[in-house]
Design a protein around this motif. Structure first.
Motif, PDB file in Angstrom:
ATOM      1  N   ARG A   1       0.832  -1.208   0.000  1.00 33.79           N
ATOM      2  CA  ARG A   1       0.000   0.000   0.000  1.00 33.79           C
ATOM      3  C   ARG A   1       0.865   1.255   0.000  1.00 33.79           C
ATOM      4  O   ARG A   1       0.572   2.239  -0.691  1.00 33.79           O
ATOM      5  CB  ARG A   1      -0.914  -0.002   1.227  1.00 33.79           C
ATOM      6  CG  ARG A   1      -1.967  -1.085   1.206  1.00 33.79           C
ATOM      7  CD  ARG A   1      -2.750  -1.103   2.500  1.00 33.79           C
ATOM      8  NE  ARG A   1      -3.522   0.121   2.689  1.00 33.79           N
ATOM      9  CZ  ARG A   1      -4.184   0.417   3.803  1.00 33.79           C
ATOM     10  NH1 ARG A   1      -4.163  -0.430   4.825  1.00 33.79           N
ATOM     11  NH2 ARG A   1      -4.872   1.540   3.900  1.00 33.79           N
TER      12      ARG A   1
ATOM     13  N   VAL B   1       0.914   4.223  -2.800  1.00 38.59           N
ATOM     14  CA  VAL B   1       0.758   5.643  -2.473  1.00 38.59           C
ATOM     15  C   VAL B   1       1.945   6.437  -2.995  1.00 38.59           C
ATOM     16  O   VAL B   1       1.790   7.527  -3.574  1.00 38.59           O
ATOM     17  CB  VAL B   1       0.612   5.814  -0.952  1.00 38.59           C
ATOM     18  CG1 VAL B   1       0.738   7.288  -0.560  1.00 38.59           C
ATOM     19  CG2 VAL B   1      -0.734   5.263  -0.496  1.00 38.59           C
TER      20      VAL B   1
ATOM     21  N   SER C   1       1.645   6.773  -6.637  1.00 36.46           N
ATOM     22  CA  SER C   1       0.580   7.738  -6.962  1.00 36.46           C
ATOM     23  C   SER C   1       1.068   9.173  -6.786  1.00 36.46           C
ATOM     24  O   SER C   1       0.791  10.044  -7.620  1.00 36.46           O
ATOM     25  CB  SER C   1      -0.636   7.478  -6.076  1.00 36.46           C
ATOM     26  OG  SER C   1      -1.619   8.463  -6.271  1.00 36.46           O
ATOM     27  N   ASP C   2       1.823   9.412  -5.698  1.00 37.38           N
ATOM     28  CA  ASP C   2       2.364  10.762  -5.487  1.00 37.38           C
ATOM     29  C   ASP C   2       3.333  11.149  -6.596  1.00 37.38           C
ATOM     30  O   ASP C   2       3.314  12.301  -7.078  1.00 37.38           O
ATOM     31  CB  ASP C   2       3.079  10.825  -4.133  1.00 37.38           C
ATOM     32  CG  ASP C   2       2.083  10.792  -2.985  1.00 37.38           C
ATOM     33  OD1 ASP C   2       0.878  10.993  -3.243  1.00 37.38           O
ATOM     34  OD2 ASP C   2       2.506  10.558  -1.837  1.00 37.38           O
TER      35      ASP C   2
ATOM     36  N   HIS D   1       2.090  15.075   2.527  1.00 33.51           N
ATOM     37  CA  HIS D   1       1.085  14.974   1.462  1.00 33.51           C
ATOM     38  C   HIS D   1      -0.186  14.327   1.978  1.00 33.51           C
ATOM     39  O   HIS D   1      -1.310  14.767   1.658  1.00 33.51           O
ATOM     40  CB  HIS D   1       1.653  14.183   0.296  1.00 33.51           C
ATOM     41  CG  HIS D   1       0.907  14.385  -0.971  1.00 33.51           C
ATOM     42  ND1 HIS D   1       1.080  13.606  -2.093  1.00 33.51           N
ATOM     43  CD2 HIS D   1      -0.066  15.289  -1.309  1.00 33.51           C
ATOM     44  CE1 HIS D   1       0.275  14.011  -3.054  1.00 33.51           C
ATOM     45  NE2 HIS D   1      -0.429  15.035  -2.603  1.00 33.51           N
ATOM     46  N   ALA D   2      -0.054  13.257   2.806  1.00 35.99           N
ATOM     47  CA  ALA D   2      -1.248  12.599   3.351  1.00 35.99           C
ATOM     48  C   ALA D   2      -2.009  13.557   4.266  1.00 35.99           C
ATOM     49  O   ALA D   2      -3.252  13.617   4.241  1.00 35.99           O
ATOM     50  CB  ALA D   2      -0.849  11.331   4.103  1.00 35.99           C
TER      51      ALA D   2
ATOM     52  N   LEU E   1      -3.907  16.096   2.056  1.00 39.99           N
ATOM     53  CA  LEU E   1      -5.086  15.533   1.399  1.00 39.99           C
ATOM     54  C   LEU E   1      -6.210  15.295   2.395  1.00 39.99           C
ATOM     55  O   LEU E   1      -7.398  15.449   2.055  1.00 39.99           O
ATOM     56  CB  LEU E   1      -4.703  14.233   0.695  1.00 39.99           C
ATOM     57  CG  LEU E   1      -3.780  14.387  -0.527  1.00 39.99           C
ATOM     58  CD1 LEU E   1      -3.442  13.019  -1.111  1.00 39.99           C
ATOM     59  CD2 LEU E   1      -4.432  15.268  -1.585  1.00 39.99           C
TER      60      LEU E   1
ATOM     61  N   GLN F   1     -11.327   7.555   0.842  1.00 42.25           N
ATOM     62  CA  GLN F   1     -10.014   7.718   0.218  1.00 42.25           C
ATOM     63  C   GLN F   1      -8.988   8.248   1.210  1.00 42.25           C
ATOM     64  O   GLN F   1      -7.818   7.835   1.183  1.00 42.25           O
ATOM     65  CB  GLN F   1     -10.136   8.658  -0.985  1.00 42.25           C
ATOM     66  CG  GLN F   1     -10.967   8.085  -2.130  1.00 42.25           C
ATOM     67  CD  GLN F   1     -11.023   9.025  -3.325  1.00 42.25           C
ATOM     68  OE1 GLN F   1     -10.600  10.176  -3.252  1.00 42.25           O
ATOM     69  NE2 GLN F   1     -11.565   8.529  -4.433  1.00 42.25           N
ATOM     70  N   THR F   2      -9.445   9.152   2.072  1.00 47.27           N
ATOM     71  CA  THR F   2      -8.523   9.658   3.093  1.00 47.27           C
ATOM     72  C   THR F   2      -8.096   8.542   4.032  1.00 47.27           C
ATOM     73  O   THR F   2      -6.921   8.437   4.413  1.00 47.27           O
ATOM     74  CB  THR F   2      -9.197  10.783   3.893  1.00 47.27           C
ATOM     75  OG1 THR F   2      -9.623  11.810   3.003  1.00 47.27           O
ATOM     76  CG2 THR F   2      -8.250  11.348   4.924  1.00 47.27           C
TER      77      THR F   2
ATOM     78  N   ASP G   1      -7.869   5.351   3.348  1.00 50.15           N
ATOM     79  CA  ASP G   1      -6.923   4.486   2.641  1.00 50.15           C
ATOM     80  C   ASP G   1      -5.542   5.120   2.550  1.00 50.15           C
ATOM     81  O   ASP G   1      -4.521   4.458   2.750  1.00 50.15           O
ATOM     82  CB  ASP G   1      -7.444   4.179   1.236  1.00 50.15           C
ATOM     83  CG  ASP G   1      -8.683   3.301   1.264  1.00 50.15           C
ATOM     84  OD1 ASP G   1      -8.924   2.669   2.313  1.00 50.15           O
ATOM     85  OD2 ASP G   1      -9.398   3.249   0.253  1.00 50.15           O
ATOM     86  N   ARG G   2      -5.529   6.418   2.260  1.00 53.33           N
ATOM     87  CA  ARG G   2      -4.253   7.113   2.113  1.00 53.33           C
ATOM     88  C   ARG G   2      -3.497   7.123   3.446  1.00 53.33           C
ATOM     89  O   ARG G   2      -2.318   6.811   3.507  1.00 53.33           O
ATOM     90  CB  ARG G   2      -4.515   8.536   1.628  1.00 53.33           C
ATOM     91  CG  ARG G   2      -3.401   9.519   1.826  1.00 53.33           C
ATOM     92  CD  ARG G   2      -2.269   9.337   0.866  1.00 53.33           C
ATOM     93  NE  ARG G   2      -2.677   9.554  -0.507  1.00 53.33           N
ATOM     94  CZ  ARG G   2      -1.833   9.812  -1.496  1.00 53.33           C
ATOM     95  NH1 ARG G   2      -0.551   9.878  -1.237  1.00 53.33           N
ATOM     96  NH2 ARG G   2      -2.264   9.969  -2.725  1.00 53.33           N
TER      97      ARG G   2
ATOM     98  N   ALA H   1      -2.334   3.599   4.598  1.00 49.87           N
ATOM     99  CA  ALA H   1      -1.169   3.067   3.885  1.00 49.87           C
ATOM    100  C   ALA H   1       0.128   3.471   4.564  1.00 49.87           C
ATOM    101  O   ALA H   1       1.159   2.797   4.399  1.00 49.87           O
ATOM    102  CB  ALA H   1      -1.175   3.564   2.441  1.00 49.87           C
TER     103      ALA H   1
END
Length: 571
Positions: A385, A389, A392-393, A499-500, A503, A545-546, A548-549, A552
């Motif tokens: 995960r 992430v 994705s970033d 970043h997490a 978001l 989504q938050t 999951d982010r 991870a």
């Protein structure tokens, strides 16, 4: 094994009897009472220690070499027994030189760690060479040596029953070669033992004692061979002194072997008791603690076999590479690997752990292995995960960069061209064309603003340049809400964490905007190595989504009706 022990005990008893009768002997033991006492004590001590090691370690243990050394040390008594049959003296002449390779065998077996348990005793190259050289020398000398032609004959002056052809000159050369070979073998053992002692820790004094005393006895043997090639004359004071010194070192060797064997049995008993402790162990840490307590190894580590990892992992599910020094002790259940036990301390019990663990302890280790295997899979999922992430970033950064450096720059060029064309049309007085061009300029500006908003939503550049607080303040300026940011963080945050956190706060601000809220308060602070983002005024929602982010990265969300709390580890 019992019959062999009885025979050895009988031989030792007869040798002791002969050693105390000076009228029948022409050996060191007959010269003086001190030498006779040394012969008796050393012979009995070696036989006793050899039997203890043999019974404690099995037929493949170094006990065989210790018993061989005992018999070889007693052999000169048989050679000097003047009333014995000739074959007894010849047999003694064959066996006596074997004392040197047997002592080298004992020293190297404890140097290489092949001293314990029921495992086969694997001899080193030095030991094999010592045995081969000694046997060749003994056989050649027995077939070529005629005592009647030897002016130095002292103990066995009768005819040699194994004589094939007398060759005094060849025998003299053989004796010199034997002295040289003994010197080289002794030097090799001293070098090997020095390296062994240097590598041993303070916890390994037991087997070091065996190595040192055996090496000392070999050194005395080498000195005797150098001072008197061929037959020894016990009347020489230096040889008599060396004999006494050798006897004392052999007694010390026997004591070291007995002490080592006793301590090894104590370790075995502790490891057997570990079965009950392991069966009651509640978890990985208690099992490791019980094993450490039973073995006396303070730095003991457990690694569990996980097929999916193609190797061993520790209790936290992290891969555990093999020890480069080969100090891992494998634990099997049947033929299946279960675990490895590792310690950086050189301890006698390390050679016994894999053998002494009972079925209950192996079952407990196997159960823990199954638990650790699940931990490993969970850890692999978390790592997967985190990699997703991170990828994705990176994709977001690349897309934002492409939009900024590509599409935005192209639109700016188009916008500039439209503005130039509108200005030229205005100068010509073409009102219709000017209005059309100005409309295109406005549309291009709107598209450019929208593109910038999209690029900023993908990845705000200010997050990397100005930090999390600055990015959240910029988010508030663009959201249309009153957004306050209190930043209590004291150190730069890792980029994935920042970043997490961004978001998560952005999702709460977006939800507040959709619900018609007018104000959101955001607080940032560190707590025990974690970033805590608290958003007050965030409406209830799933925040899938938050979740999951943040999940991870090993974090979690806590929310109620109007507040959101996000906790993310910073490590």
């Amino acid at each position: 094994m019992g019959t062999a022990a009885a025979v050895l005990a009988g031989v030792a008893t007869a040798t002791v009897q002969l050693s105390t009768d000076s009228d029948l002997l022409t050996t060191h033991a007959a010269v003086g009472p001190a030498a006779g006492a040394v012969q008796v004590v050393a012979s009995l001590a070696l036989v006793g220690a050899g039997l203890v090691v043999w019974f404690g370690g099995g037929r493949g243990s170094p006990g065989v070499a210790v018993l061989g050394a005992a018999v070889a040390f007693m052999a000169p008594v048989w050679i000097g027994w003047q009333d014995a049959p000739p074959w007894v003296q010849s047999l003694g002449a064959l066996i006596a030189p074997l004392l040197l390779p047997c002592l080298i065998d004992v020293a190297t077996s404890f140097s290489t760690g092949a001293d314990g348990g029921d495992r086969p005793h694997r001899r080193s190259g030095l030991v094999r060479v010592a045995y081969v050289v000694t046997v060749v020398h003994v056989v050649l000398r027995a077939t070529l040596h005629d005592p009647f032609l030897d002016p130095n004959c002292w103990a066995d002056c009768r005819a040699d029953t194994l004589l094939v052809h007398p060759a005094p000159d060849a025998v003299a050369v053989l004796d010199l070669l034997w002295s040289a070979a003994a010197l080289l073998l002794g030097a090799g053992l001293v070098l090997s033992s020095t390296v062994t002692v240097a590598r041993r820790s303070s916890a390994a004094v037991l087997d070091v004692g065996v190595v040192v005393t055996a090496t000392a006895a070999v050194s005395v043997q080498v000195a005797r061979a150098m001072l008197s090639p061929g037959a020894e004359d016990p009347r020489r004071e230096v040889l008599q002194l060396l004999f006494v010194v050798e006897g004392v070192t052999l007694v010390l060797l026997a004591c070291a072997l007995a002490r080592f064997t006793w301590c090894r049995e104590q370790h075995r008993a502790s490891l057997r008791r570990l079965a009950d402790v392991a069966s009651e162990a509640a978890g990985i840490e208690s099992l490791a603690t019980a094993l450490s307590r039973a073995t006396g190894l303070s730095d003991l580590e457990l690694g569990y076999w996980v097929p999916a990892a193609a190797g061993h992992v520790d209790a936290a599910g992290r891969p555990m590479p093999p020890d480069p020094h080969g100090r891992d002790v494998s634990v099997l259940r049947g033929d299946a690997p279960v675990a490895v036990i590792r310690s950086h301390e050189d301890h006698a019990s390390m050679a016994l752990i894999g053998e002494a663990l009972g079925p209950a302890a192996r079952l407990a280790l196997d159960n823990e292995r199954l638990r650790v295997e699940e931990v490993y899979h969970v850890q692999q999922l978390a790592d997967s995960r985190a990699r997703i992430v991170s990828a994705s970033d990176r994709a977001r950064r690349e897309l934002e960069r492409d939009l900024h450096d590509g599409a935005q720059q192209s639109l700016l060029a188009v916008l500039y061209s439209l503005q130039v064309a509108a200005a030229a049309s205005r100068n010509r007085g073409d009102d219709a064309q000017t209005r059309a061009l100005e409309g295109s300029v406005d549309a291009c500006r709107a598209v450019l603003a929208e593109l910038r908003e999209i690029a900023h939503g993908l990845f705000p550049v200010i997050l990397d340049t100005g930090g999390l607080a600055a990015a959240l303040e910029n988010l508030g300026d663009r959201s249309g809400l009153v957004v306050t940011v209190q930043d209590r963080t004291v150190a730069p945050l890792p980029k994935p964490v920042a970043h997490a956190g961004y978001l998560a706060a952005a999702a709460a601000v977006a939800a507040a905007t959709d619900c018609g809220h007018s104000r959101v308060d955001i607080r940032l602070h560190h707590t025990a190595g974690e970033l805590v983002v608290e958003v007050y005024g965030a409406p209830a929602g799933a925040y899938v989504q938050t979740h999951d982010r943040v999940g991870a990265l090993g974090g979690h969300l806590v929310r109620d009706d109007e507040n959101l709390r996000v906790v993310i580890p910073c490590e």
